[in-house]
Design an enzyme around this catalytic site. Structure first.
Site, short mmCIF file in Angstrom:
data_model
loop_
_atom_site.label_atom_id
_atom_site.label_comp_id
_atom_site.label_asym_id
_atom_site.label_seq_id
_atom_site.Cartn_x
_atom_site.Cartn_y
_atom_site.Cartn_z
N ASP A 1 9.71 -3.57 -13.31
CA ASP A 1 8.81 -3.05 -12.29
C ASP A 1 8.68 -1.54 -12.49
O ASP A 1 9.62 -0.78 -12.27
CB ASP A 1 9.36 -3.37 -10.90
CG ASP A 1 8.41 -3.03 -9.76
OD1 ASP A 1 7.54 -2.16 -9.96
OD2 ASP A 1 8.54 -3.63 -8.68
N GLY B 1 0.84 -1.19 0.00
CA GLY B 1 0.00 0.00 0.00
C GLY B 1 0.89 1.25 0.00
O GLY B 1 1.59 1.51 -0.97
N SER C 1 6.85 -4.21 -1.84
CA SER C 1 6.50 -2.84 -2.16
C SER C 1 6.52 -2.00 -0.87
O SER C 1 7.55 -1.94 -0.20
CB SER C 1 5.13 -2.82 -2.84
OG SER C 1 4.86 -1.59 -3.42
N TRP C 2 5.41 -1.35 -0.50
CA TRP C 2 5.38 -0.65 0.78
C TRP C 2 5.65 -1.63 1.92
O TRP C 2 6.25 -1.27 2.94
CB TRP C 2 4.04 0.04 0.99
CG TRP C 2 3.74 0.33 2.43
CD1 TRP C 2 2.81 -0.30 3.22
CD2 TRP C 2 4.40 1.29 3.27
NE1 TRP C 2 2.85 0.22 4.51
CE2 TRP C 2 3.81 1.19 4.56
CE3 TRP C 2 5.44 2.22 3.07
CZ2 TRP C 2 4.22 1.98 5.64
CZ3 TRP C 2 5.84 3.00 4.15
CH2 TRP C 2 5.24 2.89 5.40
N HIS D 1 5.68 -5.58 -11.29
CA HIS D 1 5.61 -5.33 -9.85
C HIS D 1 4.69 -6.31 -9.12
O HIS D 1 4.91 -6.60 -7.95
CB HIS D 1 5.10 -3.91 -9.62
CG HIS D 1 5.00 -3.51 -8.18
ND1 HIS D 1 6.10 -3.24 -7.41
CD2 HIS D 1 3.91 -3.34 -7.36
CE1 HIS D 1 5.72 -2.91 -6.18
NE2 HIS D 1 4.40 -2.97 -6.12
#
Length: 343
Positions: free
Chosen positions: A295, A72, A139-140, A322
């Site tokens: 990505d 997120g 990711s986050w 990604h």
């Protein structure tokens, strides 16, 4: 001579290229994930006067603890997230971050910063009476995993990271202002269409203003557009799934509001290179980094720089984007978690 030198250089740098990356035509239904399982324990944990977190445990109750840290910010977890881990070996812990998923209140921005979330992870660990665990994040989720590990280093056995994002201003600008737009001009056109032309010089600010405003119709329109942009560019080969996902009003509200809140505040970090500058603290922690070569959301440079800092890391570059569910990424992530399951 050049070929031998090139091979020695790659081996020395511990960068690994997935040999199966050539097989781009593989059946998308194929998967190396573990079968779906149900939690043996679920609960809620109140972390302050505002927020209450959802958490769950699955797999082997006395197994090797591993924490799944979702993306997120605001993305929430899903049942499929349990399937990266061998349930015969791992005690799988998953939680929804503040305002995300099943945590409440939904999409709440008060008391919601990187440092609140880092402390929440430690609170979950203490609540579950876990001494050390493996940390898994994409990711986050990779960002938050690194921030946690840099503070609570002794609690981390190993890390599995995907699509590294370090919250440098150039990473934010690439995705939300200029860069990714050159590769997906059609999706970019939809992304900017909900913002007046005179405000497009700072799209994060323009979106944040609307996502935190009082006009519910405008808020929902912008939440869908923000979420659709990121979901559309996440896959190497875009499909219709992104358009379906953004029909979930609750999810897009959580995702877009919380993510724009973090982007406009640059992750609430003290400096532009905070994560990379503090990564040397993790030099003794084994780390597997899985990175899509193509990505667009989190370009490979940050993963490579992190790998250069961490002597016990290995970097897997894949012919992928990604999205965590791309087959080659799934395969590499499962192999990485298998590597640490008896650690």
């Amino acid at each position: 001579m050049l070929r031998r030198f090139f091979t020695r250089s790659l081996n020395k740098s511990n960068v690994k290229f997935n040999k199966s990356s050539r097989n781009l035509g593989r059946n998308m239904a194929e998967t190396s994930m573990y079968p779906p399982i149900e939690p043996y324990d679920t609960g809620r944990l109140k972390v302050d006067d505002i927020h209450e977190l959802y958490y769950e445990q699955s797999g082997k109750p006395d197994g090797n603890p591993i924490l799944f840290v979702h993306g997120g910010p605001g993305g929430g977890s899903s049942p499929a997230d349990r399937c990266y881990f061998d349930p015969q070996f791992y005690r799988i812990v998953i939680f929804d971050q503040r305002g995300s998923g099943k945590s409440t209140p939904a999409a709440e921005l008060r008391n919601n910063t990187s440092w609140h979330l880092v402390k929440d992870i430690e609170t979950v660990r203490e609540h579950l009476k876990i001494d050390q665990w493996v940390i898994f994040g994409g990711s986050w989720g990779a960002t938050l995993s690194l921030l946690y590990a840099e503070i609570y280093t002794k609690r981390v056995k190993a890390m599995v990271l995907r699509g590294v994002f370090t919250f440098q201003p150039k990473e934010i600008k690439w995705l939300y202002q200029e860069g990714a737009s050159y590769f997906y001009p059609d999706h970019w056109d939809s992304y900017i269409s909900v913002i007046p032309e005179e405000e497009r010089g700072d799209l994060v600010t323009a979106y944040h203003k609307r996502l935190t405003g009082d006009d519910e119709d405008v808020k929902m329109t912008c939440a869908r557009a923000w979420s659709l942009w990121e979901c559309s560019v996440s896959k190497l080969v875009p499909d219709k799934e992104a358009a379906i996902k953004v029909t979930n009003d609750l999810w897009v509200t959580q995702f877009a509001r919380i993510e724009s809140h973090y982007m406009i505040n640059r992750g609430f970090l003290e400096s532009d290179r905070y994560i990379l500058d503090n990564a040397i603290k993790l030099k003794d922690i084994p780390c597997s980094i899985v990175q899509g070569r193509y990505d667009i959301v989190c370009p490979p440079e940050s993963a490579f720089k992190l790998h250069q800092i961490l002597p016990k890391s290995e970097l897997h570059f894949l012919i992928a984007g990604h999205f965590s569910k791309e087959p080659l990424i799934q395969e590499s992530l499962v192999k990485s978690t298998d590597k640490y399951k008896t650690l």
